[in-house]
Write an enzyme that holds these catalytic residues in place. Structure first.
Site, PDB file in Angstrom:
ATOM      1  N   HIS A 193       0.837  -1.202   0.000  1.00  0.00           N
ATOM      2  CA  HIS A 193       0.000   0.000   0.000  1.00  0.00           C
ATOM      3  C   HIS A 193       0.869   1.248   0.000  1.00  0.00           C
ATOM      4  O   HIS A 193       1.954   1.268   0.578  1.00  0.00           O
ATOM      5  CB  HIS A 193      -0.966   0.022   1.185  1.00  0.00           C
ATOM      6  CG  HIS A 193      -0.323  -0.113   2.523  1.00  0.00           C
ATOM      7  ND1 HIS A 193       0.072  -1.325   3.028  1.00  0.00           N
ATOM      8  CD2 HIS A 193       0.007   0.819   3.458  1.00  0.00           C
ATOM      9  CE1 HIS A 193       0.610  -1.143   4.229  1.00  0.00           C
ATOM     10  NE2 HIS A 193       0.594   0.148   4.506  1.00  0.00           N
ATOM     11  N   HIS A 218       0.556   5.310   1.012  1.00  0.00           N
ATOM     12  CA  HIS A 218      -0.194   6.355   1.702  1.00  0.00           C
ATOM     13  C   HIS A 218      -0.161   7.614   0.837  1.00  0.00           C
ATOM     14  O   HIS A 218       0.901   7.984   0.320  1.00  0.00           O
ATOM     15  CB  HIS A 218       0.454   6.712   3.035  1.00  0.00           C
ATOM     16  CG  HIS A 218       0.503   5.594   4.033  1.00  0.00           C
ATOM     17  ND1 HIS A 218      -0.330   5.529   5.118  1.00  0.00           N
ATOM     18  CD2 HIS A 218       1.297   4.499   4.107  1.00  0.00           C
ATOM     19  CE1 HIS A 218      -0.040   4.454   5.833  1.00  0.00           C
ATOM     20  NE2 HIS A 218       0.943   3.804   5.241  1.00  0.00           N
TER      21      HIS A 218
END
Ligand code: AMP
Length: 139
Positions: free
Chosen positions: A103, A105
């Site tokens: 992932h 951010h």
């Protein structure tokens, strides 16, 4: 390297087993709001296919995710009238990673405003309002 854990939180979000506040998706990626936002509009971008992090991701997964990171960066700049965007990505526990599905951010930033400390749960209604602003800026 440790094998991908199909029961990590983001895998459950992808399967719809736990709720998330989704703001964008395409065939290969999903963007949703971080539940502990370090700035207003803090969101996460993940690939829909499994990989732990940057170290085992394929070039195709990385290309798809970074394209969505750029798209969402433009969206939060507009939605929050931001001055800039911080993109963060952590690999393995020693690198600061807590959820083991790749992932990125995306945090909209304003001049002179620091990010908030990590680990504080956000207000659900406020996160939902921020998600709507982001979705509107994509439309
Ligand atoms: P890290 O692995 O260090 O990049 O941190 C994982 C991030 O995922 C943190 O910013 C958490 O606030 C966020 N997070 C954890 N669980 C959820 C969830 N269920 N929905 C949205 N964000 C989450």
């Amino acid at each position: 390297m440790t094998a991908y854990d199909t029961d990590n939180i983001f895998a459950k979000i992808l399967r719809g087993e736990i709720p998330s506040t989704r703001v964008y998706e395409d065939d290969d990626t999903l963007a949703f709001m971080d539940i502990m936002p370090r700035s207003d509009g803090h969101l996460l971008v993940i690939p829909k296919t499994p990989c732990r992090n940057l170290l085992d991701a394929t070039p195709e997964q990385l290309a798809a995710v970074i394209a969505t990171v750029q798209k969402m960066s433009h969206a939060v700049m507009v939605a929050f009238d931001a001055d800039g965007v911080t993109v963060q990505q952590f690999n393995e526990a020693a690198g600061g990673q807590e959820v083991f599905h790749l992932h990125f951010h995306v945090l909209p930033r304003h001049e002179g405003v620091s990010v908030r400390a990590p680990g504080t749960m956000g207000d659900f209604d406020l996160i939902a309002q921020h998600a709507e602003k982001i979705k509107a800026s994509l439309a």
